[in-house]
Design a protein around this motif. Structure first.
Motif, PDB file in Angstrom:
ATOM      1  N   VAL A 306     -36.744  57.263  42.841  1.00  0.00           N
ATOM      2  CA  VAL A 306     -37.030  57.681  44.211  1.00  0.00           C
ATOM      3  C   VAL A 306     -36.201  58.932  44.475  1.00  0.00           C
ATOM      4  N   THR A 307     -36.877  60.041  44.744  1.00  0.00           N
ATOM      5  CA  THR A 307     -36.170  61.322  44.851  1.00  0.00           C
ATOM      6  C   THR A 307     -35.840  61.703  46.287  1.00  0.00           C
ATOM      7  N   GLU A 308     -36.284  60.901  47.263  1.00  0.00           N
ATOM      8  CA  GLU A 308     -35.820  61.123  48.623  1.00  0.00           C
ATOM      9  C   GLU A 308     -34.301  60.900  48.668  1.00  0.00           C
ATOM     10  N   LYS A 309     -33.674  61.494  49.670  1.00  0.00           N
ATOM     11  CA  LYS A 309     -32.219  61.452  49.772  1.00  0.00           C
ATOM     12  C   LYS A 309     -31.839  60.813  51.107  1.00  0.00           C
ATOM     13  N   TYR A 310     -31.034  59.767  51.025  1.00  0.00           N
ATOM     14  CA  TYR A 310     -30.641  59.019  52.215  1.00  0.00           C
ATOM     15  C   TYR A 310     -29.253  59.446  52.678  1.00  0.00           C
ATOM     16  N   SER A 311     -29.098  59.492  53.999  1.00  0.00           N
ATOM     17  CA  SER A 311     -27.833  59.995  54.540  1.00  0.00           C
ATOM     18  C   SER A 311     -26.663  59.064  54.249  1.00  0.00           C
ATOM     19  N   TRP A 312     -26.932  57.747  54.123  1.00  0.00           N
ATOM     20  CA  TRP A 312     -25.811  56.842  53.859  1.00  0.00           C
ATOM     21  C   TRP A 312     -25.135  57.182  52.543  1.00  0.00           C
ATOM     22  N   GLU A 313     -25.898  57.713  51.583  1.00  0.00           N
ATOM     23  CA  GLU A 313     -25.315  58.016  50.275  1.00  0.00           C
ATOM     24  C   GLU A 313     -24.264  59.118  50.378  1.00  0.00           C
ATOM     25  N   VAL A 314     -24.616  60.206  51.037  1.00  0.00           N
ATOM     26  CA  VAL A 314     -23.658  61.316  51.113  1.00  0.00           C
ATOM     27  C   VAL A 314     -22.510  60.957  52.053  1.00  0.00           C
ATOM     28  N   ALA A 315     -22.764  60.105  53.058  1.00  0.00           N
ATOM     29  CA  ALA A 315     -21.672  59.641  53.916  1.00  0.00           C
ATOM     30  C   ALA A 315     -20.657  58.831  53.109  1.00  0.00           C
ATOM     31  N   GLU A 316     -21.160  57.944  52.254  1.00  0.00           N
ATOM     32  CA  GLU A 316     -20.248  57.161  51.411  1.00  0.00           C
ATOM     33  C   GLU A 316     -19.527  58.061  50.405  1.00  0.00           C
ATOM     34  N   ALA A 317     -20.201  59.099  49.943  1.00  0.00           N
ATOM     35  CA  ALA A 317     -19.572  60.044  49.018  1.00  0.00           C
ATOM     36  C   ALA A 317     -18.429  60.784  49.701  1.00  0.00           C
ATOM     37  N   ILE A 318     -18.608  61.137  50.973  1.00  0.00           N
ATOM     38  CA  ILE A 318     -17.530  61.772  51.732  1.00  0.00           C
ATOM     39  C   ILE A 318     -16.319  60.849  51.799  1.00  0.00           C
ATOM     40  N   GLY A 319     -16.569  59.585  52.128  1.00  0.00           N
ATOM     41  CA  GLY A 319     -15.472  58.623  52.195  1.00  0.00           C
ATOM     42  C   GLY A 319     -14.794  58.425  50.859  1.00  0.00           C
ATOM     43  N   ALA A 320     -15.598  58.374  49.784  1.00  0.00           N
ATOM     44  CA  ALA A 320     -15.031  58.192  48.445  1.00  0.00           C
ATOM     45  C   ALA A 320     -14.168  59.387  48.044  1.00  0.00           C
ATOM     46  N   ALA A 321     -14.668  60.586  48.304  1.00  0.00           N
ATOM     47  CA  ALA A 321     -13.909  61.786  47.946  1.00  0.00           C
ATOM     48  C   ALA A 321     -12.602  61.846  48.732  1.00  0.00           C
ATOM     49  N   ALA A 322     -12.662  61.502  50.011  1.00  0.00           N
ATOM     50  CA  ALA A 322     -11.450  61.519  50.838  1.00  0.00           C
ATOM     51  C   ALA A 322     -10.426  60.508  50.324  1.00  0.00           C
ATOM     52  N   ALA A 323     -10.879  59.285  50.075  1.00  0.00           N
ATOM     53  CA  ALA A 323      -9.960  58.243  49.634  1.00  0.00           C
ATOM     54  C   ALA A 323      -9.378  58.552  48.258  1.00  0.00           C
ATOM     55  N   LEU A 324     -10.211  59.059  47.360  1.00  0.00           N
ATOM     56  CA  LEU A 324      -9.715  59.376  46.017  1.00  0.00           C
ATOM     57  C   LEU A 324      -8.758  60.559  46.042  1.00  0.00           C
ATOM     58  N   TYR A 325      -8.995  61.521  46.922  1.00  0.00           N
ATOM     59  CA  TYR A 325      -8.028  62.621  47.042  1.00  0.00           C
ATOM     60  C   TYR A 325      -6.684  62.087  47.527  1.00  0.00           C
ATOM     61  N   GLU A 326      -6.730  61.203  48.527  1.00  0.00           N
ATOM     62  CA  GLU A 326      -5.478  60.626  49.034  1.00  0.00           C
ATOM     63  C   GLU A 326      -4.745  59.836  47.949  1.00  0.00           C
ATOM     64  N   ARG A 327      -5.501  59.071  47.154  1.00  0.00           N
ATOM     65  CA  ARG A 327      -4.883  58.171  46.187  1.00  0.00           C
ATOM     66  C   ARG A 327      -4.436  58.872  44.907  1.00  0.00           C
ATOM     67  N   THR A 328      -5.079  60.010  44.562  1.00  0.00           N
ATOM     68  CA  THR A 328      -4.756  60.675  43.294  1.00  0.00           C
ATOM     69  C   THR A 328      -4.117  62.048  43.472  1.00  0.00           C
ATOM     70  N   GLY A 329      -4.374  62.711  44.587  1.00  0.00           N
ATOM     71  CA  GLY A 329      -3.903  64.082  44.774  1.00  0.00           C
ATOM     72  C   GLY A 329      -4.680  65.104  43.971  1.00  0.00           C
ATOM     73  N   ASP A 330      -5.767  64.683  43.330  1.00  0.00           N
ATOM     74  CA  ASP A 330      -6.569  65.577  42.493  1.00  0.00           C
ATOM     75  C   ASP A 330      -7.462  66.439  43.382  1.00  0.00           C
ATOM     76  N   SER A 331      -7.315  67.759  43.275  1.00  0.00           N
ATOM     77  CA  SER A 331      -8.015  68.680  44.177  1.00  0.00           C
ATOM     78  C   SER A 331      -9.526  68.684  43.982  1.00  0.00           C
TER      79      SER A 331
END
Length: 393
Positions: A306-331
């Motif tokens: 399914v090639t449609e793109k759902y907003s929940w996916e990129v919202a969760e990606a934002i949260g994941a990137a934020a949390a992983l930056y906090e936890r690892t310090g990796d830019s």
């Protein structure tokens, strides 16, 4: 540096999303919330249908609004929804919560683990926000839900029962367990009871470590009663609302976020390692490097389904990137955080009102929801902002 790293911008984005729905979402006739909004115009297209997930997500949103924005109208709106949840979704006779209520009458009373997970999340967030004009039965409800759904031999939850709790469905699903893990983390953060953290870690390790040994590290969605992978379940319905066939990039990265959050509370060394692996797998298999956005699903060979793109996916990606930056310090995670927000504000956000579209086409044209019972009143983007406030801003 993008504006989305700024706390004032993140708070204003939460407020804009809340105000797209508020106050028209407050059902003064029947109680609870109205969730059926045309995402393009803001018009309400249906008033009586109350989905358990939508009710709980509204409560969660208003709890966050009260805690983060300190708005009195968020507290009163949250209490309004809590009253409806406990008076009309809740079944005093059988225990548990009705899946769908019409007006004030239940019309679908199956007991769904996915929905009950959101009940726990809503109660935990309301407690965390000190919305306690009466006693919120958080611990009592959590213990009841876990007693009914938990399978100790697998360290995971069943997916569904009939209305009398006598016939469990044979199907087992990752999605319900992922949200139960999310809910248990919230219950732990609200109560500081280690049992809930232990249960969250047990679910997380079962689904993201043990059950991915046969799928090259990827998380599959569907399972048989004894938790063998069911690769044919819903093969012909890849667009199913709650149980789509195929791997979901959004769930790989949502788990990355949850594992990073768990690492705040546990020193288990596998948490960040698996979080980073799942983040990368989601990007490798799901991110459209030409046009941005995550494909909804991909098959067992890695090709988009399914090639449609759902907003929940990129919202969760934002949260994941934020949390992983906090936890690892990796830019790199801060760079991805900016990339995800750039995409979301360009393609997923209604520029007039600030709400997010449920989905866009492969070429990023909005597909506004204008029919059917709604379950997503801005919960995912508000969650993205909340995690960003906690991890980055």
């Amino acid at each position: 540096m993008g504006m989305w790293r700024d706390s004032d911008w993140l708070q204003s984005h939460i407020q804009r999303i809340l105000e797209f729905y508020h106050p028209d979402c407050i059902d003064t006739a029947h109680g609870g919330y109205i969730a059926q909004f045309d995402e393009e115009t803001g018009d309400i297209y249906e008033k009586r249908s109350k989905h358990l997930v939508a009710t709980c997500r509204f409560i969660t949103n208003y709890s966050i609004g009260h805690r983060v924005l300190d708005r009195n109208w968020c507290q009163s709106a949250c209490e309004h929804g809590l009253d409806f949840l406990l008076d009309y979704h809740h079944d005093e006779t059988q225990g548990g919560f009705h899946w769908i209520v019409e007006g004030r009458e239940p019309i679908d009373s199956k007991r769904v683990c996915y929905g009950h997970a959101f009940v726990l999340l809503a109660l935990a967030r309301a407690k965390e926000a000190d919305i306690v004009s009466w006693d919120i039965p958080l611990v009592e409800t959590t213990d009841f839900v876990m007693e009914r759904f938990w399978e100790d031999e697998h360290g995971l939850c069943k997916s569904e029962y009939d209305s009398t709790w006598t016939r469990p469905e044979a199907y087992r699903g990752q999605n319900a367990n992922m949200h139960m893990c999310e809910a248990l983390i919230a219950v732990y953060e609200a109560t500081h009871d280690d049992q809930y953290l232990d249960d969250a870690l047990t679910i997380a390790e079962a689904l993201t470590v043990a059950l991915t040994q046969k799928t090259d590290g990827l998380i599959w969605e569907h399972y048989a009663p004894t938790w063998e992978h069911d690769f044919m379940y819903n093969r012909e319905t890849p667009n199913d609302t709650f149980r789509p066939w195929g791997y979901q990039p959004g769930h790989q990265i949502e788990w990355a976020k949850l594992l990073a959050i768990l690492s705040r509370h546990s020193e288990a060394d596998w948490l960040i390692r698996r979080a980073e692996e799942l983040f990368r797998l989601s990007i490798d298999y799901g991110w459209d490097s030409d046009r941005g956005g995550f494909y909804y699903s991909f098959d067992r060979e890695g090709a988009p389904v399914v090639t449609e793109k759902y907003s929940w996916e990129v919202a969760e990606a934002i949260g994941a990137a934020a949390a992983l930056y906090e936890r690892t310090g990796d830019s790199q995670y801060l760079d991805w955080y900016d990339t995800f927000w750039q995409y979301a504000t360009t393609h997923m956000t209604n520029s007039e009102f600030g709400n997010w579209y449920t989905k866009v086409t492969e070429t990023n044209e909005p597909v506004p929801t204008t029919e059917g019972i709604a379950v997503e009143p801005g919960y995912h983007p508000i969650g993205a902002c909340t995690e960003a406030l906690r991890s980055i801003a």
